[in-house]
Design a protein around this motif. Structure first.
Motif, PDB file in Angstrom:
ATOM      1  N   PRO A   1       0.939  -1.410   0.331  1.00 59.24           N
ATOM      2  CA  PRO A   1      -0.083   0.166  -0.376  1.00 59.24           C
ATOM      3  C   PRO A   1       1.236   1.087   0.005  1.00 59.24           C
ATOM      4  N   VAL A   2      -0.057   2.643  -0.438  1.00 68.18           N
ATOM      5  CA  VAL A   2       0.746   3.534  -0.526  1.00 68.18           C
ATOM      6  C   VAL A   2       0.289   4.325   0.650  1.00 68.18           C
ATOM      7  N   VAL A   3       0.973   4.689   1.129  1.00 72.66           N
ATOM      8  CA  VAL A   3       0.937   5.618   2.691  1.00 72.66           C
ATOM      9  C   VAL A   3       0.884   6.436   2.957  1.00 72.66           C
ATOM     10  N   ALA A   4       0.008   7.436   3.539  1.00 71.72           N
ATOM     11  CA  ALA A   4       0.348   8.785   3.459  1.00 71.72           C
ATOM     12  C   ALA A   4      -0.533   9.028   5.177  1.00 71.72           C
ATOM     13  N   GLU A   5       1.092   9.538   6.116  1.00 68.21           N
ATOM     14  CA  GLU A   5       1.341  10.296   7.524  1.00 68.21           C
ATOM     15  C   GLU A   5       1.228  11.788   7.645  1.00 68.21           C
ATOM     16  N   THR A   6       0.077  12.165   8.255  1.00 63.00           N
ATOM     17  CA  THR A   6       0.014  13.138   8.889  1.00 63.00           C
ATOM     18  C   THR A   6      -0.305  13.650   9.896  1.00 63.00           C
ATOM     19  N   ASP A   7      -0.646  15.043  10.530  1.00 63.20           N
ATOM     20  CA  ASP A   7      -0.825  15.168  12.295  1.00 63.20           C
ATOM     21  C   ASP A   7      -1.440  15.422  11.910  1.00 63.20           C
ATOM     22  N   PHE A   8      -2.558  14.494  13.088  1.00 63.95           N
ATOM     23  CA  PHE A   8      -3.296  14.336  13.683  1.00 63.95           C
ATOM     24  C   PHE A   8      -3.810  15.643  14.920  1.00 63.95           C
ATOM     25  N   LEU A   9      -3.657  15.543  15.522  1.00 64.25           N
ATOM     26  CA  LEU A   9      -3.800  16.434  16.518  1.00 64.25           C
ATOM     27  C   LEU A   9      -3.567  16.490  17.918  1.00 64.25           C
ATOM     28  N   LYS A  10      -3.547  17.523  18.908  1.00 62.91           N
ATOM     29  CA  LYS A  10      -2.708  17.157  20.536  1.00 62.91           C
ATOM     30  C   LYS A  10      -3.512  16.805  21.198  1.00 62.91           C
ATOM     31  N   TYR A  11      -3.794  16.076  21.952  1.00 59.79           N
ATOM     32  CA  TYR A  11      -5.489  15.020  23.369  1.00 59.79           C
ATOM     33  C   TYR A  11      -4.550  14.939  24.199  1.00 59.79           C
ATOM     34  N   SER A  12      -5.036  15.464  25.066  1.00 56.73           N
ATOM     35  CA  SER A  12      -5.504  14.740  26.310  1.00 56.73           C
ATOM     36  C   SER A  12      -7.003  15.476  27.533  1.00 56.73           C
ATOM     37  N   GLY A  13      -6.958  14.227  27.788  1.00 51.63           N
ATOM     38  CA  GLY A  13      -8.799  15.030  27.832  1.00 51.63           C
ATOM     39  C   GLY A  13      -8.553  14.550  29.574  1.00 51.63           C
TER      40      GLY A  13
ATOM     41  N   LYS B   1     -18.960  10.696  49.856  1.00 50.62           N
ATOM     42  CA  LYS B   1     -18.258  11.495  48.735  1.00 50.62           C
ATOM     43  C   LYS B   1     -17.752  10.621  47.793  1.00 50.62           C
ATOM     44  N   ASP B   2     -17.906  11.077  46.745  1.00 52.00           N
ATOM     45  CA  ASP B   2     -16.838   9.852  45.910  1.00 52.00           C
ATOM     46  C   ASP B   2     -16.507  10.546  45.015  1.00 52.00           C
ATOM     47  N   SER B   3     -15.930   9.845  43.938  1.00 57.67           N
ATOM     48  CA  SER B   3     -15.129  10.990  42.839  1.00 57.67           C
ATOM     49  C   SER B   3     -14.283  10.414  42.694  1.00 57.67           C
ATOM     50  N   SER B   4     -14.202  10.156  41.367  1.00 56.44           N
ATOM     51  CA  SER B   4     -13.527   9.441  40.450  1.00 56.44           C
ATOM     52  C   SER B   4     -12.993  10.032  38.859  1.00 56.44           C
ATOM     53  N   LYS B   5     -11.717  10.324  38.516  1.00 54.89           N
ATOM     54  CA  LYS B   5     -11.296  10.831  37.401  1.00 54.89           C
ATOM     55  C   LYS B   5     -10.533  10.034  36.879  1.00 54.89           C
ATOM     56  N   LEU B   6     -11.137  10.108  35.446  1.00 54.67           N
ATOM     57  CA  LEU B   6      -9.744   9.184  34.440  1.00 54.67           C
ATOM     58  C   LEU B   6      -9.195  10.375  33.351  1.00 54.67           C
ATOM     59  N   GLN B   7      -8.051  10.490  33.764  1.00 52.01           N
ATOM     60  CA  GLN B   7      -7.006  11.700  32.730  1.00 52.01           C
ATOM     61  C   GLN B   7      -6.425  10.566  32.123  1.00 52.01           C
ATOM     62  N   SER B   8      -6.845  11.126  30.320  1.00 51.09           N
ATOM     63  CA  SER B   8      -5.636  10.485  29.494  1.00 51.09           C
ATOM     64  C   SER B   8      -4.607  11.532  28.322  1.00 51.09           C
ATOM     65  N   SER B   9      -3.957  10.998  28.615  1.00 47.17           N
ATOM     66  CA  SER B   9      -2.426  12.509  28.105  1.00 47.17           C
ATOM     67  C   SER B   9      -1.503  11.486  27.175  1.00 47.17           C
ATOM     68  N   PHE B  10      -2.232  11.887  25.690  1.00 49.43           N
ATOM     69  CA  PHE B  10      -1.799  11.041  24.954  1.00 49.43           C
ATOM     70  C   PHE B  10      -0.945  11.590  23.918  1.00 49.43           C
TER      71      PHE B  10
ATOM     72  N   LYS C   1      -1.708  10.400  12.206  1.00 48.65           N
ATOM     73  CA  LYS C   1      -2.683   9.163  11.376  1.00 48.65           C
ATOM     74  C   LYS C   1      -1.722   8.993  10.386  1.00 48.65           C
ATOM     75  N   GLU C   2      -1.986   7.400  10.035  1.00 46.23           N
ATOM     76  CA  GLU C   2      -1.659   6.617   8.732  1.00 46.23           C
ATOM     77  C   GLU C   2      -2.281   6.464   8.009  1.00 46.23           C
ATOM     78  N   GLU C   3      -3.213   6.250   7.423  1.00 50.53           N
ATOM     79  CA  GLU C   3      -3.675   6.522   5.822  1.00 50.53           C
ATOM     80  C   GLU C   3      -3.409   5.915   4.817  1.00 50.53           C
TER      81      GLU C   3
ATOM     82  N   ARG D   1      -4.980   4.838  11.073  1.00 48.59           N
ATOM     83  CA  ARG D   1      -4.971   4.039  12.686  1.00 48.59           C
ATOM     84  C   ARG D   1      -4.917   5.246  13.071  1.00 48.59           C
ATOM     85  N   ILE D   2      -4.987   5.900  14.397  1.00 50.64           N
ATOM     86  CA  ILE D   2      -4.438   6.633  14.708  1.00 50.64           C
ATOM     87  C   ILE D   2      -3.258   6.487  15.776  1.00 50.64           C
TER      88      ILE D   2
END
Length: 454
Positions: free
Chosen positions: A68-80, A104-113, A118-120, A159-160
């Motif tokens: 396959p011919v593959v194109a690679e590009t910047d996707f985004l910067k993500y932190s949630g 009292k109940d608190s939960s937090k999930l932090q994703s810093s990718f 992206k490869e396409e 894929r990302i």
């Protein structure tokens, strides 16, 4: 943690799109990887995707590989950061139990990718390379997949992936006091028995380091496969792949509202079964399910336990975490027969509700938790009649401003608009809506069956 983080990522950046979240760090997913799409027990459930150890070239005949011919590009910067804070006091009377609870109940999930790329695959070039190519129908993967019902082949077209080391962090803080007798003080707590005036506190902080070049989401092209091994790439999102079957007729297209009406009528016997359970079991089931809503991964775990152990044995291997096991086991103990692995109509009815909850977004579950009391559920069940054909409903005293506001928000998140017109509530399914209105109606009718007071 990783599966929840990637699911949140896809919901944020590609809600309603074609990206599929990676559910396990153990899945090595590259371009042209063969992924098996497995349709679920209920037609409206999102399919499961099972990455394999093979790529397209492994299952093709001939010695010339597809390059396959593959194109690679910047996707985004993500932190949630996702989580909730719960603080409240409850004086509840359940059958055979009185509970005073302050928590009292608190939960937090932090994703810093971090920065993602992206490869396409160049699809036009892939089409040319696949022209006149034939699959090896004797390949063990094809043979084993073809024998299974509702299985479809897809190949990864994009894929990302991460470009630097990153992390997923989960923080949980819990504290509470109980008066009376209670088995659990929340779905995240370990199995523990609380006595009169007992107190409980628990903190946890878990960090998962994600290496560079980790795939967190991907997109597929499904394959339409003929019996002789010839295949076509399904380029349109509304075109489904699969293995050719003799005598297959054309699909029947039905309007959304008619389909919703027909399906709810078809499922009505499940709701009836639940409403006929003894009041003590219904009350306990509703309590356990409401507690499971605190953690969407616990809903998924129960759905998988029911599916693999009772409805579709052998479809997977799921082991709930210790923090999920208590509520799940409490539910199963009430409904599971003594013979292990034996399904019953009640288990199918429970699976129906849990599967619908599993299809809801986290935002929907957050609003639904607020509405999980008998008054709100029975009022919302009347509004389901509006959605499924009876377009408007006269207002009643039970439809308070709080219930109306929360219900309107919940319906909106499920692609159903709601508004007041004088003394009448009107609903309308948005277009396009997918299966979200049906999922919403199933959840409300199922939970209302457990809250039934008759």
């Amino acid at each position: 943690m990783f599966a929840v983080a990637t699911k949140n990522f896809v919901e944020e950046v590609d809600s309603g799109g074609l990206l599929i979240p990676v559910s396990s760090l153990n899945d090595a997913i590259g371009l042209l990887t063969v992924v098996v799409k497995r349709k679920r027990f209920w037609f409206w459930q999102k399919p499961k995707y099972l990455p394999t150890d093979f790529n397209l070239n492994d299952i093709l005949t001939g010695d010339t590989p597809v390059k396959p011919v593959v194109a690679e590009t910047d996707f985004l910067k993500y932190s949630g950061t996702f989580g909730d804070n719960i603080q409240g006091s409850v004086d509840a009377g359940f059958v055979k139990a009185n509970v005073n609870l302050e928590a009292k109940d608190s939960s937090k999930l932090q994703s810093s990718f971090g920065s993602l790329k992206k490869e396409e695959v160049d699809v036009q070039k892939l089409l040319q390379d696949c022209k006149d190519r034939v699959l090896d129908m004797t390949h063990c993967l094809i043979q084993q997949t073809k024998e299974k019902h509702k299985r479809v082949f897809g190949i990864v077209k994009e894929r990302i992936l991460t470009t630097q080391p990153c992390s997923v962090i989960e923080e949980v803080q819990q504290g509470g006091q109980c008066g009376g007798s209670l088995t659990s003080c929340g779905p995240k707590s370990h199995k523990i028995s609380l006595k009169e005036n007992a107190s409980l506190s628990k903190d946890s902080n878990i960090t998962m380091e994600i290496p560079t070049q980790t795939t967190i989401a991907y997109g597929l092209i499904e394959l339409e496969i003929k019996q002789d091994g010839r295949f076509a790439l399904c380029l349109m999102s509304d075109t489904n792949g699969g293995f050719e079957v003799d005598g297959a007729g054309p699909p029947v297209h039905t309007s959304e509202i008619v389909l919703l009406q027909q399906e709810l009528e078809h499922l009505s016997e499940h709701f009836q079964l639940l409403s006929e359970l003894p009041a003590s079991i219904r009350s306990s089931l509703l309590q356990h399910i409401t507690e499971l809503m605190q953690d969407s991964s616990a809903i998924s775990a129960l759905q998988k336990v029911l599916e693999q152990n009772y409805l579709q044995p052998g479809v997977g291997d799921i082991r709930p975490t210790d923090s999920q096991q208590q509520n799940i086991q409490g539910i199963l103990d009430m409904l599971v027969p003594s013979q292990a692995g034996q399904s019953t109509p009640l288990l199918t009815a429970l699976h129906l509700i849990i599967s619908a909850l599993d299809e809801m977004t986290q935002d929907c579950l957050e609003v639904l938790k607020i509405c999980c009391n008998p008054t709100a559920l029975q009022t919302m069940e009347q509004l389901v009649q509006c959605v499924s054909g009876n377009k408007d409903m006269p207002l009643s005293g039970a439809l308070t401003e709080d219930i109306y506001s929360n219900t309107k928000r919940l319906f909106s998140l499920s692609n159903v608009s709601m508004q007041k017109d004088g003394n009448v509530v009107q609903t309308e399914i948005k277009h396009p809506s997918g299966n979200l209105p049906l999922v919403l109606c199933i959840v409300i009718r199922g939970l209302a069956s457990l809250a039934f007071c008759g």
